[in-house]
Write a protein that holds these residues in place. Structure first.
Motif, mmCIF file in Angstrom:
data_model
loop_
_atom_site.group_PDB
_atom_site.id
_atom_site.type_symbol
_atom_site.label_atom_id
_atom_site.label_comp_id
_atom_site.label_asym_id
_atom_site.label_seq_id
_atom_site.Cartn_x
_atom_site.Cartn_y
_atom_site.Cartn_z
ATOM 1 N N VAL A 1 61.527 37.744 13.814
ATOM 2 C CA VAL A 1 60.936 37.045 12.676
ATOM 3 C C VAL A 1 60.699 38.102 11.616
ATOM 4 O O VAL A 1 60.151 39.178 11.903
ATOM 5 C CB VAL A 1 59.608 36.362 13.066
ATOM 6 N N THR A 2 61.100 37.810 10.380
ATOM 7 C CA THR A 2 60.938 38.752 9.283
ATOM 8 C C THR A 2 60.164 38.093 8.159
ATOM 9 O O THR A 2 60.385 36.912 7.855
ATOM 10 C CB THR A 2 62.314 39.225 8.762
ATOM 11 N N VAL A 3 59.260 38.865 7.556
ATOM 12 C CA VAL A 3 58.475 38.379 6.433
ATOM 13 C C VAL A 3 58.714 39.337 5.269
ATOM 14 O O VAL A 3 58.578 40.553 5.410
ATOM 15 C CB VAL A 3 56.977 38.305 6.793
ATOM 16 N N TYR A 4 59.079 38.757 4.101
ATOM 17 C CA TYR A 4 59.442 39.542 2.925
ATOM 18 C C TYR A 4 58.354 39.496 1.867
ATOM 19 O O TYR A 4 57.900 38.412 1.481
ATOM 20 C CB TYR A 4 60.736 39.002 2.309
ATOM 21 N N SER B 1 60.001 44.621 -0.020
ATOM 22 C CA SER B 1 59.663 45.251 1.261
ATOM 23 C C SER B 1 59.589 44.162 2.319
ATOM 24 O O SER B 1 59.402 42.984 2.011
ATOM 25 C CB SER B 1 58.318 45.963 1.178
ATOM 26 N N PHE B 2 59.732 44.568 3.585
ATOM 27 C CA PHE B 2 59.657 43.561 4.632
ATOM 28 C C PHE B 2 59.061 44.132 5.905
ATOM 29 O O PHE B 2 59.035 45.331 6.127
ATOM 30 C CB PHE B 2 61.026 42.932 4.919
ATOM 31 N N TRP B 3 58.569 43.221 6.738
ATOM 32 C CA TRP B 3 58.003 43.483 8.059
ATOM 33 C C TRP B 3 58.724 42.558 9.024
ATOM 34 O O TRP B 3 58.885 41.371 8.740
ATOM 35 C CB TRP B 3 56.520 43.175 8.024
ATOM 36 N N SER B 4 59.174 43.090 10.147
ATOM 37 C CA SER B 4 59.931 42.289 11.107
ATOM 38 C C SER B 4 59.443 42.597 12.513
ATOM 39 O O SER B 4 59.140 43.744 12.833
ATOM 40 C CB SER B 4 61.424 42.635 10.973
ATOM 41 N N VAL B 5 59.391 41.573 13.340
ATOM 42 C CA VAL B 5 58.986 41.763 14.730
ATOM 43 C C VAL B 5 60.009 41.081 15.632
ATOM 44 O O VAL B 5 60.516 40.006 15.318
ATOM 45 C CB VAL B 5 57.556 41.216 15.003
ATOM 46 N N SER B 6 60.333 41.753 16.731
ATOM 47 C CA SER B 6 61.199 41.149 17.740
ATOM 48 C C SER B 6 60.549 41.315 19.100
ATOM 49 O O SER B 6 59.847 42.285 19.369
ATOM 50 C CB SER B 6 62.602 41.761 17.714
ATOM 51 N N LEU B 7 60.788 40.345 19.934
ATOM 52 C CA LEU B 7 60.181 40.272 21.258
ATOM 53 C C LEU B 7 61.227 40.663 22.300
ATOM 54 O O LEU B 7 62.365 40.201 22.249
ATOM 55 C CB LEU B 7 59.726 38.830 21.474
ATOM 56 N N HIS B 8 60.826 41.523 23.236
ATOM 57 C CA HIS B 8 61.718 42.005 24.291
ATOM 58 C C HIS B 8 61.009 41.865 25.635
ATOM 59 O O HIS B 8 59.787 41.763 25.698
ATOM 60 C CB HIS B 8 62.063 43.486 24.046
ATOM 61 N N PRO B 9 61.751 41.898 26.738
ATOM 62 C CA PRO B 9 61.114 41.833 28.061
ATOM 63 C C PRO B 9 60.173 43.023 28.280
ATOM 64 O O PRO B 9 60.367 44.101 27.703
ATOM 65 C CB PRO B 9 62.302 41.903 29.033
ATOM 66 N N ALA B 10 59.179 42.832 29.114
ATOM 67 C CA ALA B 10 58.193 43.884 29.384
ATOM 68 C C ALA B 10 58.831 45.155 29.914
ATOM 69 O O ALA B 10 58.366 46.255 29.649
ATOM 70 C CB ALA B 10 57.135 43.379 30.364
ATOM 71 N N GLU B 11 59.931 45.011 30.674
ATOM 72 C CA GLU B 11 60.550 46.198 31.268
ATOM 73 C C GLU B 11 61.365 47.022 30.275
ATOM 74 O O GLU B 11 61.829 48.116 30.612
ATOM 75 C CB GLU B 11 61.401 45.825 32.483
ATOM 76 N N ALA B 12 61.552 46.532 29.060
ATOM 77 C CA ALA B 12 62.281 47.318 28.051
ATOM 78 C C ALA B 12 61.504 48.604 27.763
ATOM 79 O O ALA B 12 60.278 48.592 27.657
ATOM 80 C CB ALA B 12 62.446 46.506 26.775
ATOM 81 N N ASP B 13 62.212 49.706 27.664
ATOM 82 C CA ASP B 13 61.575 50.999 27.413
ATOM 83 C C ASP B 13 61.267 51.132 25.920
ATOM 84 O O ASP B 13 62.191 51.126 25.101
ATOM 85 C CB ASP B 13 62.502 52.120 27.865
ATOM 86 N N PRO B 14 59.978 51.256 25.546
ATOM 87 C CA PRO B 14 59.623 51.337 24.131
ATOM 88 C C PRO B 14 60.332 52.466 23.378
ATOM 89 O O PRO B 14 60.833 52.256 22.267
ATOM 90 C CB PRO B 14 58.101 51.541 24.157
ATOM 91 N N ASP C 1 61.281 34.356 7.353
ATOM 92 C CA ASP C 1 62.580 33.987 7.907
ATOM 93 C C ASP C 1 62.476 34.138 9.420
ATOM 94 O O ASP C 1 62.373 35.257 9.929
ATOM 95 C CB ASP C 1 63.681 34.885 7.350
ATOM 96 N N ASP C 2 62.503 33.014 10.134
ATOM 97 C CA ASP C 2 62.353 33.074 11.590
ATOM 98 C C ASP C 2 63.672 32.912 12.333
ATOM 99 O O ASP C 2 63.691 32.647 13.531
ATOM 100 C CB ASP C 2 61.328 32.064 12.090
ATOM 101 N N GLY C 3 64.787 33.101 11.631
ATOM 102 C CA GLY C 3 66.077 33.048 12.296
ATOM 103 C C GLY C 3 66.424 31.686 12.846
ATOM 104 O O GLY C 3 67.211 31.583 13.781
ATOM 105 N N GLY D 1 55.736 30.818 16.814
ATOM 106 C CA GLY D 1 57.065 30.464 17.281
ATOM 107 C C GLY D 1 57.713 31.661 17.947
ATOM 108 O O GLY D 1 57.190 32.771 17.862
ATOM 109 N N HIS D 2 58.846 31.456 18.593
ATOM 110 C CA HIS D 2 59.561 32.541 19.279
ATOM 111 C C HIS D 2 58.643 33.285 20.250
ATOM 112 O O HIS D 2 58.845 34.465 20.522
ATOM 113 C CB HIS D 2 60.130 33.554 18.285
ATOM 114 N N GLY D 3 57.587 32.653 20.733
ATOM 115 C CA GLY D 3 56.640 33.313 21.622
ATOM 116 C C GLY D 3 55.708 34.264 20.895
ATOM 117 O O GLY D 3 55.028 35.073 21.521
#
Length: 155
Positions: free
Chosen positions: A32-35, A40-53, A21-23, A7-9
């Motif tokens: 998206v966050t997984v607890y 403890s937790f792990w979270s990932v967010s998706l940004h446009p390719a041009e975003a500067d890491p 928790d996928d918001g 989901g969320h791409g």
């Protein structure tokens, strides 16, 4: 057998005993966050390719510095599956516990991914390989059922 989120791409695997928790309550939330059961937790967010890491990673550090005055920060550059990753390792005290956090940002194809994980040190140390496997599963095909080894078996 690990769970698979799609989901969320995004598509990734996570331990079956963890809570996701996928918001879904907030359509503007792109993370998206997984607890883990211990907090403890792990979270990932998706940004446009041009975003500067590096800018994304530094933004997370700035937010953490506002929240935790004892924050210690170390810049990290690493490689995962041939993908260059930039980020920071962070350590801080909260409620008399020592805690660790990591921000890792990487650009793959048409997206930039920001992966954040945090937890109390004892659990964080134990889950380091699980966090790394979850991050790797973003790029290795989270729906690959042919692999009988479970990277989350010890979580």
């Amino acid at each position: 057998m690990p769970n698979c989120y799609r989901g969320h791409g995004l598509s990734f695997q996570y331990p079956e005993t963890w809570r996701l928790d996928d918001g879904a309550d907030d359509p503007r939330d792109d993370s998206v966050t997984v607890y883990a059961p211990g907090g403890s937790f792990w979270s990932v967010s998706l940004h446009p390719a041009e975003a500067d890491p590096m800018e994304l990673a530094q933004g997370v550090v700035q937010l953490m510095q506002q929240e935790y005055e004892t924050l210690e920060v170390e810049e990290v550059r690493e490689n995962l599956l041939g993908i260059e990753i930039v980020g920071f390792d962070m350590n801080f005290y909260f409620l008399d516990f020592t805690n660790s956090a990591q921000i890792r940002v990487l650009r793959v194809r048409d997206h930039t991914y920001a992966v954040f994980c945090q937890g109390e040190d004892h659990e964080f140390d134990r889950l380091g390989n699980v966090f790394r496997a979850m991050t790797a599963s973003l790029f290795t095909g989270a729906d690959d059922d042919d692999d009988e080894t479970d990277p989350f078996a010890q979580s």
